[in-house]
Design a protein around this motif. Structure first.
Motif, PDB file in Angstrom:
ATOM      1  N   SER A 140     -24.911  20.944  18.884  1.00 32.36           N
ATOM      2  CA  SER A 140     -25.356  22.278  19.286  1.00 32.36           C
ATOM      3  C   SER A 140     -26.483  22.768  18.385  1.00 32.36           C
ATOM      4  O   SER A 140     -27.474  23.346  18.858  1.00 32.36           O
ATOM      5  N   TYR A 143     -29.671  21.021  19.260  1.00 30.53           N
ATOM      6  CA  TYR A 143     -30.230  21.568  20.503  1.00 30.53           C
ATOM      7  C   TYR A 143     -31.073  22.807  20.192  1.00 30.53           C
ATOM      8  O   TYR A 143     -32.178  22.963  20.714  1.00 30.53           O
ATOM      9  N   LYS A 144     -30.553  23.673  19.327  1.00 31.60           N
ATOM     10  CA  LYS A 144     -31.273  24.896  18.980  1.00 31.60           C
ATOM     11  C   LYS A 144     -32.605  24.596  18.295  1.00 31.60           C
ATOM     12  O   LYS A 144     -33.587  25.313  18.496  1.00 31.60           O
ATOM     13  N   LYS A 148     -34.249  24.169  22.456  1.00 29.40           N
ATOM     14  CA  LYS A 148     -34.348  25.591  22.783  1.00 29.40           C
ATOM     15  C   LYS A 148     -35.766  26.147  22.658  1.00 29.40           C
ATOM     16  O   LYS A 148     -36.193  26.949  23.503  1.00 29.40           O
ATOM     17  N   ALA A 151     -37.384  25.095  25.921  1.00 30.76           N
ATOM     18  CA  ALA A 151     -36.541  25.075  27.119  1.00 30.76           C
ATOM     19  C   ALA A 151     -37.203  25.784  28.295  1.00 30.76           C
ATOM     20  O   ALA A 151     -37.033  25.384  29.454  1.00 30.76           O
ATOM     21  N   ASN A 180     -26.036  22.774  24.833  1.00 30.87           N
ATOM     22  CA  ASN A 180     -26.669  24.094  24.898  1.00 30.87           C
ATOM     23  C   ASN A 180     -25.653  25.205  24.650  1.00 30.87           C
ATOM     24  O   ASN A 180     -24.471  24.953  24.360  1.00 30.87           O
TER      25      ASN A 180
END
Length: 305
Positions: A140, A143-144, A148, A151, A180
């Motif tokens: 997670s 992902y950030k 992100k 995105a 996400n």
């Protein structure tokens, strides 16, 4: 980047990446591959009909020097790890629109004392059930940091292909497993492929155009789920057997049924069997482990019976 010339920076990043790849693959002649300017990149992405996500990892030379000088490595260890300070992410859409985002990583290692490269390497270590929560949290967090920021530029149609071009330790990252804010894996919303450089994407694209009308069953080679071998690591006294790939047999059988072709599995997936059959094939699929060194990475190996 400080001069706001994002497209020129992308061209330089690709030139550097291709040079590194050519040096790593010195046994193969890639001298015929051409360098890219931004316009040529746009034309390639338009032809391939994909959205390109291109990563470049930046390091501060002074920070590297300090870390190299004061970090004590274990005796006999010659790896030198250091923290990246910034990641540049470009997105080129099939329409030619190009976007660039800068992700500052200094707080990541200065305040939290975390190495992004080390975090990614941890994902490749064997995990047990107790580690699952931390493992998912790491996915997670990544992902950030990596998805992100761009995105908003990605296609909303999950059938549209996203082509990811990583750098350095990002090659070790399973992008499809990033999570996400809704707890969804990236692969649930996007179709992903990964490439080493744009030059090799062009080479693969041209080969696809050449072969796509001449493919037969003999054009495909499908191997997977081998009887895993014993592996020796330099720091270990004894060899160990690689664990079987979870769902490896299901993957190979699904692809075999999809294209109505036979596959080589289990104890038959040996080096001699493969070398003999791939001579006639244009498309190769391997479901097994890739064994690459973090210091160089090529030519590397794959696990066979």
């Amino acid at each position: 980047m400080n001069q706001k010339r994002c497209n020129i920076a992308l061209e330089i990043a690709e030139q550097s990446k291709m040079k590194t790849f050519q040096e790593s693959c010195s046994l193969i002649n890639y001298s015929h591959l051409t360098t890219f300017n931004h316009h040529k990149m746009q034309e390639l992405i338009k032809g391939v009909k994909t959205t390109l996500v291109y990563y470049s990892v930046l390091y501060d030379e002074n920070q590297f020097y300090r870390f190299h000088r004061f970090h004590r490595l274990p005796k006999g260890e010659n790896n030198v790890y250091f923290y990246p300070t910034e990641i540049l992410i470009w997105v080129i859409k099939p329409t030619g629109e190009t976007y660039c985002e800068q992700v500052d990583l200094t707080h990541f290692w200065q305040e939290e004392m975390l190495s992004l490269g080390g975090l990614i390497r941890q994902l490749n270590e064997e995990k047990n059930q107790e580690d699952l929560e931390e493992y998912q949290q790491n996915l997670s967090n990544l992902y950030k940091l990596l998805i992100k920021p761009i995105a908003q530029y990605l296609p909303t149609n999950p059938e549209e292909i996203i082509t990811i071009c990583p750098q350095d330790f990002l090659y070790l990252l399973p992008f499809s497993a990033l999570i996400n804010e809704r707890g969804e894996y990236l692969i649930e919303n996007h179709s992903l492929i990964t490439i080493p450089s744009l030059s090799l994407l062009e080479l693969a694209y041209n080969n696809q155009l050449y072969h796509q009308e001449n493919l037969t069953k003999s054009s495909y080679f499908l191997m997977g789920n081998p009887s895993m071998p014993h592996i020796w690591l330099a720091e270990e006294k004894y060899p160990f057997i690689l664990p079987n790939l979870i769902e490896g047999e299901a993957e190979i059988n699904t692809i075999s049924a999809l294209f109505n072709i036979t596959s080589i599995q289990g104890s038959y997936a040996t080096k001699n069997q493969i070398i003999e059959q791939i001579k006639q094939a244009n498309i190769l699929h391997f479901t097994t482990y890739s064994l690459l060194s973090e210091l160089g990475g090529f030519p590397g190996a794959i696990a066979l019976s």
